[in-house]
Every structure is written in structure tokens, then in C-alpha cells.
Design an enzyme around this catalytic site. Structure first.
Site, mmCIF file in Angstrom:
data_model
loop_
_atom_site.group_PDB
_atom_site.id
_atom_site.type_symbol
_atom_site.label_atom_id
_atom_site.label_comp_id
_atom_site.label_asym_id
_atom_site.label_seq_id
_atom_site.Cartn_x
_atom_site.Cartn_y
_atom_site.Cartn_z
ATOM 1 N N GLU A 309 0.830 -1.208 0.000
ATOM 2 C CA GLU A 309 0.000 0.000 0.000
ATOM 3 C C GLU A 309 0.867 1.261 0.000
ATOM 4 O OE1 GLU A 309 -2.678 -0.724 3.316
ATOM 5 O OE2 GLU A 309 -3.894 -2.057 2.078
ATOM 6 N N ASP A 388 -8.096 -9.218 4.054
ATOM 7 C CA ASP A 388 -7.964 -8.066 4.958
ATOM 8 C C ASP A 388 -9.145 -7.971 5.926
ATOM 9 O OD1 ASP A 388 -6.984 -5.788 6.053
ATOM 10 O OD2 ASP A 388 -7.499 -4.473 4.391
ATOM 11 N N GLU A 416 -12.945 -2.533 11.432
ATOM 12 C CA GLU A 416 -12.842 -1.837 10.145
ATOM 13 C C GLU A 416 -13.876 -2.322 9.128
ATOM 14 O OE1 GLU A 416 -8.988 -2.128 8.380
ATOM 15 O OE2 GLU A 416 -9.633 -1.249 6.483
HETATM 16 C C1 GCV Z 1 -2.861 0.617 8.444
HETATM 17 C C2 GCV Z 1 -5.973 -2.252 5.328
HETATM 18 C C3 GCV Z 1 -6.504 -1.008 5.980
HETATM 19 C C4 GCV Z 1 -5.416 0.035 6.134
HETATM 20 C C5 GCV Z 1 -4.295 -0.583 6.954
HETATM 21 C C6 GCV Z 1 -3.808 -1.825 6.236
HETATM 22 C C7 GCV Z 1 -2.743 -2.547 7.028
HETATM 23 O O1 GCV Z 1 -5.631 -1.996 4.019
HETATM 24 O O2 GCV Z 1 -7.563 -0.515 5.238
HETATM 25 O O3 GCV Z 1 -5.952 1.146 6.781
HETATM 26 O O4 GCV Z 1 -3.251 0.329 7.121
HETATM 27 O O5 GCV Z 1 -4.880 -2.720 6.054
HETATM 28 O O6 GCV Z 1 -3.102 -3.447 7.762
HETATM 29 O O7 GCV Z 1 -1.597 -2.203 6.911
#
Ligand code: GCV
Length: 844
Positions: A309, A388, A416
Site C-alpha cells: 500500500e 484483509d 474496520e
Molecule cells: C494501516 C488495510 C486497511 C489500512 C491498513 C492496512 C494494514 O488496508 O484498510 O488502513 O493500514 O490494512 O493493515 O496495513
């Protein structure tokens, strides 16, 4: 406890007996309320020793003694005296085994207890019977004290007390995703307790409270900042600030860690590279680490998110994840520091047109070939599923694929993808399924709990990491019932063999009192809530069908498709699901060991609840349950929304048994959830109806006899707008008030005279507080503010919410008018009214 023991105890401890007082309950005390027991229960413990004798003076032992005194004072209203020696009076003795053996010769602690394990027992010395809370280290004594107090709070018998407990794994950690500016990534309970305005808060009271709360359930480490790490936290001035956090954690045995960015040597270190193979980079990390340990000698280590990411990673220089992990692990080693290296490495620019591409394969593909190449103070931190934290995923195959590498499972406490603490979703049953799942990594039995604890492959360390993201909200997680997830995570990290029922009951009793009706009602709500949430958001393993490009909150079915993020469900006019089989799909199923791979390879043996994760099927495919896929989608959404509605009634049945503050806070959230579950239900059902063209055999989808769309009402000032995506508003449209003046929507009622319930479906965004007024024949019958600040800045599935007006008496031709007064960027938007006869509403 034998008779002699009882009689000796009985002369020693007499407590003032009195009734529980009414208390304001904010939730800040979590499960550590120490609410006074009733008189009868207090009497059961009246024989406890009335003094405490502490055998050491470390910060943790001092907290242990204070906690014991605090707990006994709260629960039993007795004040423990601090004894300075073991006289003839009985005492509760706190200390480590070596300390104890000096004062109690001939004591033989259980031989199977090592770090953090504890022993609760009693011993007679010089005619006095002492209660002993002992452990091999200070932390164990603290955990023993909390366990002892929990027993009293749960009114368990202390007769014949002789119990030892050893945590299942050494790693029992919490991660927070706090940013230095005070925001929290995926945090749903206010701002950071650690940071504000780019720096550490001056008042760390909440930080210390948090450490105490976590220690009470055995947590022993925490990374306090976002894994999307800001390198500034490694600058010299920050290191000194971090020492303050470590000091707040230390008395509770919680070791401090931070997340670091792999690019730091370049971004803040003045080098022109962060290449793991460059000696200057290695030297930079060594010096930085030495500097941290000079300020914080018990610093725990780092968490790293790399090549994921948009985070920098070793791939920039063609190096492996092991090169990067070892780069930092080596200089940590002399300080006994560890590094959690996250396996969440994936490419989010995947070509979705290539049917062999699959994000689910990434963690295994990156890390399995590196097994054995990591230093032994590296722990690979693996999300429990391959995607995720979706409403349901299979267990990550990587958990079973590392035999010569330490690992920890990462579970997400912050919700989340599971309702963001606005929906009730008790995750313990999900985590139990994960931890119990046998990956057959080593012959017959290798459940995840054993793999991560290092038991299967005899690894030196490993365990459990929970992403919690508590905030400054007084009740820590926003929804009072969400704290059951934090509690349950920690309890499972200590003992993954506990059942979900036991955890739910324990937490309910500690948090809301031991009235059996309260405990039973709350536990049953908790225990069914994940399946309820799953059934209206992402059935059959299709993942949470949410807006993956935005908030991850409301429905957003198509957002998963046609982009590189790889959270695909491949729904089209013919069918739905990702083919991940080896034979015809992406091959992901082949990452499991043979027995598991075989189960998922075949349509016939893949469980219904993961069918769409592993296979693409026609809507008419018949499930093991006997239903077609499409009918299951419809039924489960109606069933889920219906079940969400029953939580309101179940909670209301407890009205006179709970404190007003927490009762109301929970009720409001459950009422909201019941309304939002309908938004989810309708969005997904309507979308699949349109996409598949196959009607609901029960004719519910698309038929809402009591619903009046706002766009069909007589509008004054309101304009009709299309909502995107269309399925997130009834009929795909809403009305918005774009003028500074109030707008109104009205209709003439045409049903029979009687009492009705009116549900107004409107849009509550975070960027305004519109006002709504409901009139019948110009008489104001209700008014409310759109001030829930939902995670949305526009109308849609995130902001759609419901206000219910009860007991509205209507006659034919009555005029019903709803007036909306916009505020800032929120345009008092309305989706529809639902006018339901009171008798029908009561039945449902
Ligand atoms: C902290 C997902 C979440 C992100 C998070 C990522 C991770 O993509 O949406 O907010 O980033 O996981 O666990 O690194």
C-alpha cells in the site's frame, strides 16, 4: 480450602458489609469496575487475610500490591493492611518464586510454570494460613493478582485454591494505528490517547489506564503508532518522548514498541539510500537502535510494514523481505529486541482482467520461499485471512507454511470491515474458528493456535497481535459492547482454548454485573452478532461487500471490481465468486497442505460459508443447504436485518437492570444498527436482483408496500438527485435541500385510520447537522438532528440512517410533511418514509 484453613481465615478478615451503591458508569473502567458485591457474596469472602505482604519492590510488584488493595476495596469494601513482615497474622503474599522460597522454605512451585505464568495457593506458616500469589517473574505476579480479583468479581469459590496458569504464548500484543497528528487510522472512538499535533500528549493518564486495563488480561506489549509509520517518530527528540510512554507502561509489564518505516535512513537519516544491503544503512539502524535503548532499556522492538500500500520496501533495491527484516533484527538482538515483520505485502495495482491474478496468494508467495532465512528475533505477523479482515475469510495458508520462522497471528479488534463499532459484532466466535482451524501443517493436528504459539515447530517465540485502536472516547472503543472484543482477544491470547461462551459470559458479568438475566441476554446477543453481521453484509464468503475504495463501512458492491486492489468477488449476470481452485482458477487453494487444499478445491466439499471465496458459480447453483445461491443471498439478508432488529428488543428487556448511561449508549447504537442493516439488506438484494434477473421466491426484494419514496412526495425546495451507487438509496434517488431555507416533502395519507410508526430514512453526514421536523396536519409530532456524524461526507450507504417516530395517529387524507433544514455541507437529504401500522410493527 480445608476446615482448618477456613477457621484460621475467619478470625482475620471482617469487612463492612453494605449494598452496592448507584454509580455513574461511563465505561472507562471497562471490565475492571470492581463494583461492590452484595452482602451475601461479601460474606463468602470474609475469611480472606486482611493484609498484604509484598516480597519485592519492582514497579510491577508495587502495582500488583496496589491493584490488589484497590480491587479488594472496591469488591469487598475491605481495606488490606500492608504487612512489613510475616508475623503470626495471615497475609496475602505476593512475590516471585525465588523471593518466596526465602520466606517459605520447602515451597515447591509447579515445575511447568515459566515466564508470566502464576500460581495461586495457600500455605500454613507458624500457625497462620497465608494466601500466595506467586510467579516466576514479576509480570506473572501481576497477572496472578488480576486473575485472583477476577475470581472474586465473578464470585468464584476460593475454597481449596491451588491453581496455576501459564499463558499459551509469549507474544500477547496490541497494535495501535495512531498518527502523530492525533488521528487514528481505522479508529472509531475519538482521537489518539498518545499523540496530538505532531507530538506526544503531555497528559498520559489515559495511556497508563490503558496499560493497566490490558495488563489485567495478560497483554505484555504494544506498538503505539500506525504501521503506515511516520519516520519522524525516530528523530532524536521523539525518542526522548517515547521514554515517557515506556514509563507509563512499565508498572503494568507492557513493553513499548513502535512501527517504523523502512525508508527512514533516507527520509530522516541523511543517507541517499535505504538499501538493506548497504553497510551505511545497517550502521544507521544500529546507531538509532542503540540510542533508543539508551533512553528505554526495556524497549521491545519494532513493527514493519513494507512493500505494501505504497510503503517503501526492499523491492526498491531488488532485496527480499528477509533482507529487510534481518537488517533491523540484527542490531536489536543484543538488546533482546524483536521485530514484527508484517506479511501484509501485496501489489494493489493487480490487473483484474487477468483471471490468474489473486491478491489472496501474495503473503504465501512472498514469505513461504523465505522460510528459515529470518533471524530468530524476527516474528512474521500474519493477518488471519489472506485478504484483509473481511466478515469471513479462510485462514491464511501462510500460517501453516512457516516451519523455521517465528510467527504471530494478527487479529483486528477495531471493526474496520465489521461495522466500525456502530454495529454489534462480537468477533470471538470468528477468532475461535481461526485459532481452532487445523492447517494440517505437521501431520494430523496443527491448529493455528499451536502454530502461532510456536508449539508445532518448536519456535522460540510467537503468539497473538490484536489491532485495537482505542481512542479518547471515555468508553475506549465507542460502542460499549465492542469492549468485549478487546477483552476476548486478550483472553484468547492468554488461553485460546477458552470458549466463546465462557468469554462472553465472563465479560458480561464483569462489565454489567452478575444478574443471570443480564449475563444471559448480553452473552446471547454477543454470540450471535458476527453471524448476524455477516448475513447482511457478505454471505457465502463473498467478503464484506462494502465500499472498499472509501470508508469500508456501508454497502459498495461494485467498488471491489475493476480495480487493482484484488478484493474481487467477480459477480456478473451469470454468477458470482472467485475461482481460486488449482484446476481452473488462480491456484490459491493449492497453497494449503493436501487435506485442506482438497477440501477447498472441490465445490462439493467447500463449506457454503466460503463457497464464493473459492469458486465462481451460477446464481442457480444449489448449496449444501439445499437453497440456490441467489435465494440464499436474499434470505440471509432478510434474516440478518431481522435479527439486528431483535437486538433492540433484547436490550430493552434489560432496561431496569442496567445503569442508565450505558443502557442508553448501547440502545442508541443498536437502534441505529437495526436501521443500517436494512440499508445493507436492500442495497445487496436489489443489486443482485438487477444483476441476476432472478426474483426472490418470497417476493420481498424490491417490494416495500409501506414505503413512500421522497422523490414521489410533493416537494417544496427539495430537488431529486440520483444516488451513486444506485443501490444505496431506495429507488436509486433521494431528495436534497440545496437552499439555505428549510425544504419540505409532503404526502396525503391514504391508509385506514389508526396508530402508526413512521420511519424516516434520511442521510446523516459528518459535515453538517441538519434538522428534521415531522408534521401531521401542521402539528409537529417529532423533530431530530442529523448529528450522529457517520463516516460520510455525501449521501449514500455510509450516511443513510433511520429515525423512528412511534405512536403517530393518522386518518385518511391527513397531511404528513417532513421539513428539512440543511446545515453546512449536509443537505437534509431524505430517501423515503415507511408508514407501518403500529400492530404490524409490534409483531416484527
Ligand atoms: C494501516 C488495510 C486497511 C489500512 C491498513 C492496512 C494494514 O488496508 O484498510 O488502513 O493500514 O490494512 O493493515 O496495513
Amino acid at each position: 480450602m480445608n476446615r482448618a484453613v477456613i477457621s484460621i481465615f475467619s478470625v482475620l478478615f471482617s469487612f463492612a458489609l453494605f449494598q452496592p451503591a448507584g454509580r455513574a458508569e461511563t465505561g472507562a473502567e471497562a471490565w475492571l469496575r470492581y463494583a461492590p458485591l452484595d452482602q451475601q457474596a461479601i460474606r463468602r469472602y470474609q475469611n480472606l487475610p486482611n493484609s498484604v505482604f509484598l516480597l519485592g519492590d519492582s514497579a510491577i510488584l508495587v502495582s500488583s500490591q496496589r491493584e490488589l488493595m484497590r480491587g479488594i476495596h472496591g469488591l469487598l469494601k475491605g481495606d488490606l493492611r500492608v504487612a512489613s513482615s510475616l508475623s503470626g497474622n495471615a497475609a496475602i503474599i505476593l512475590g516471585t518464586f525465588p523471593q518466596l522460597q526465602k520466606v517459605v522454605p520447602g515451597l515447591h512451585p509447579p515445575t511447568d510454570l515459566h515466564e508470566d505464568g502464576f500460581w495461586l495457593t495457600h500455605r500454613q506458616i507458624d500457625g497462620a494460613t497465608h494466601l500466595i500469589i506467586a510467579a516466576s517473574n514479576d509480570g506473572g505476579v501481576l497477572y496472578g493478582v488480576f486473575a485472583f480479583l477476577r475470581k472474586i468479581a465473578l464470585q468464584q469459590s476460593l475454597q481449596d485454591l491451588n491453581e496455576s496458569q501459564q499463558p499459551y504464548a509469549p507474544i500477547r500484543w496490541i497494535d495501535q494505528w495512531d498518527n502523530l497528528d492525533g488521528t487514528i487510522e481505522r479508529g472509531y472512538a475519538g482521537r489518539s490517547i498518545f499523540f496530538e499535533n505532531g507530538t506526544l500528549r503531555s497528559d498520559l493518564t489515559r495511556v497508563a489506564d490503558y496499560a493497566r486495563t490490558l495488563a489485567s488480561v495478560g497483554i505484555n506489549g504494544m506498538a503505539i503508532n500506525n504501521v503506515n509509520a511516520n519516520p519522524r517518530l525516530l528523530q532524536d527528540d521523539s525518542v526522548f518522548q517515547l521514554a515517557r510512554v515506556a514509563a507509563a507502561f512499565r508498572p503494568w509489564g507492557v513493553r513499548l514498541s513502535i512501527a517504523v518505516d523502512l525508508g527512514s535512513p533516507k527520509t530522516i537519516g541523511g543517507l541517499n539510500t535505504f538499501d538493506p544491503a548497504d553497510p551505511r544503512v545497517a550502521e544507521w539502524w544500529r546507531k538509532k537502535i542503540d540510542q533508543i535503548y539508551a533512553a528505554i532499556p526495556d524497549f521491545a522492538g519494532f513493527v514493519v510494514k513494507a512493500d505494501s500500500e505504497d510503503r517503501l520496501g526492499p523491492s526498491t533495491y531488488g532485496r527480499t523481505q528477509a533482507d529487510a527484516a534481518n537488517l533491523i533484527a540484527r542490531p536489536l538482538k543484543p538488546h533482546h529486541g524483536i521485530i514484527f515483520y508484517r506479511a501484509f505485502v501485496y501489489n494493489h495495482h493487480l490487473d483484474w482482467r487477468n483471471s490468474k491474478n489473486d491478491r489472496a496468494k501474495a503473503a504465501y508467495d512472498y514469505f513461504h520461499p523465505l522460510d528459515g532465512e529470518f533471524e530468530d528475533n524476527v516474528i512474521i505477523q500474519i493477518k488471519h485471512g489472506p485478504i484483509d479482515f473481511q466478515a469471513r475469510e479462510p485462514v491464511s495458508p501462510l500460517l501453516g507454511a512457516l516451519q523455521n520462522t517465528n510467527e504471530a497471528v494478527e487479529l483486528q479488534i477495531t471493526q474496520e470491515y465489521t461495522g466500525q463499532q456502530r454495529h454489534l459484532c462480537f468477533l470471538i466466535p470468528m477468532w475461535k474458528e481461526v485459532l481452532d482451524f487445523d492447517l494440517h501443517a505437521s501431520g494430523a493436528s496443527s491448529p493455528v493456535m499451536d502454530l502461532v504459539a510456536g508449539k508445532t515447530f518448536h519456535r522460540p517465540t510467537g503468539g497473538f497481535v490484536g489491532v485495537a485502536n482505542v481512542g479518547l472516547d471515555e468508553n475506549w472503543l465507542g460502542h460499549p459492547l465492542a469492549m468485549a472484543n478487546l477483552y476476548g482477544f486478550a483472553r484468547l491470547a492468554w488461553n485460546p482454548q477458552l470458549s466463546a461462551v465462557q468469554i462472553a459470559e465472563e465479560w458480561s458479568a464483569l462489565t454489567f454485573g452478575d444478574d443471570p438475566v443480564v449475563v444471559e441476554t448480553i452473552s446471547s446477543m454477543l454470540l450471535s452478532s458476527w453471524s448476524t453481521y455477516e448475513s447482511y453484509t457478505g454471505p457465502l464468503g463473498a467478503q464484506t461487500l462494502t465500499d472498499i475504495l472509501g470508508s469500508h463501512y456501508g454497502p459498495g458492491i461494485e467498488s471491489s471490481e475493476g480495480n487493482g486492489w484484488g478484493q474481487w468477488h467477480n459477480a456478473d449476470h451469470q454468477g458470482v465468486g472467485m475461482d481460486r481452485s488449482r484446476a481452473t482458477g488462480t491456484g490459491y487453494a493449492g497453497q494449503y497442505s493436501a487435506p485442506v487444499a482438497q477440501m477447498y478445491e472441490s465445490l462439493a466439499t467447500t463449506p457454503d460459508n466460503l463457497l464464493l471465496f473459492f469458486h465462481h458459480v451460477a446464481y442457480t447453483y444449489v448449496l449444501q443447504s439445499g437453497k440456490t445461491v441467489i435465494q440464499h443471498i436474499y434470505d440471509s439478508h432478510y434474516d440478518g436485518a431481522q435479527r439486528a432488529a431483535t437486538y433492540v428488543q433484547q436490550w430493552q428487556s434489560l432496561k431496569n437492570k442496567l445503569d442508565e448511561q450505558r443502557y442508553s449508549a448501547v440502545l442508541v447504537r443498536l437502534q441505529y444498527q437495526a436501521g443500517h442493516a436494512i440499508v445493507w439488506r436492500d442495497a445487496i438484494c436489489n443489486w443482485f436482483l438487477q444483476t441476476s434477473g432472478i426474483p426472490d421466491t418470497q417476493a420481498r426484494v424490491g417490494h416495500h408496500p409501506n414505503r413512500i419514496e421522497a422523490e414521489t412526495m410533493q416537494l417544496s425546495g427539495y430537488s431529486v438527485v440520483d444516488v451513486t451507487p444506485w443501490e444505496n438509496a431506495s429507488g436509486g434517488k433521494a431528495t436534497t435541500c440545496n437552499s439555505p431555507e428549510p425544504c419540505s416533502a409532503s404526502l396525503n395519507f391514504i391508509g385506514p385510520a389508526g396508530e402508526y410508526q413512521i420511519d424516516t430514512q434520511f442521510f446523516d453526514q459528518g459535515n453538517g447537522e441538519s434538522k428534521f421536523l415531522l408534521y401531521v396536519n401542521n402539528r409537529l409530532v417529532d423533530q431530530w438532528l442529523a448529528n450522529d456524524h457517520l463516516p460520510a461526507t455525501k449521501i449514500g450507504g455510509d450516511s443513510s440512517t433511520r429515525h423512528r417516530t412511534l405512536h403517530v395517529v393518522l386518518a385518511p387524507h391527513d397531511q404528513i410533511r417532513i421539513e428539512g433544514i440543511p446545515d453546512r455541507d449536509e443537505h437534509a437529504a431524505i430517501d423515503y418514509l415507511e408508514i407501518i401500522p403500529a400492530a404490524t410493527a409490534a409483531r416484527n
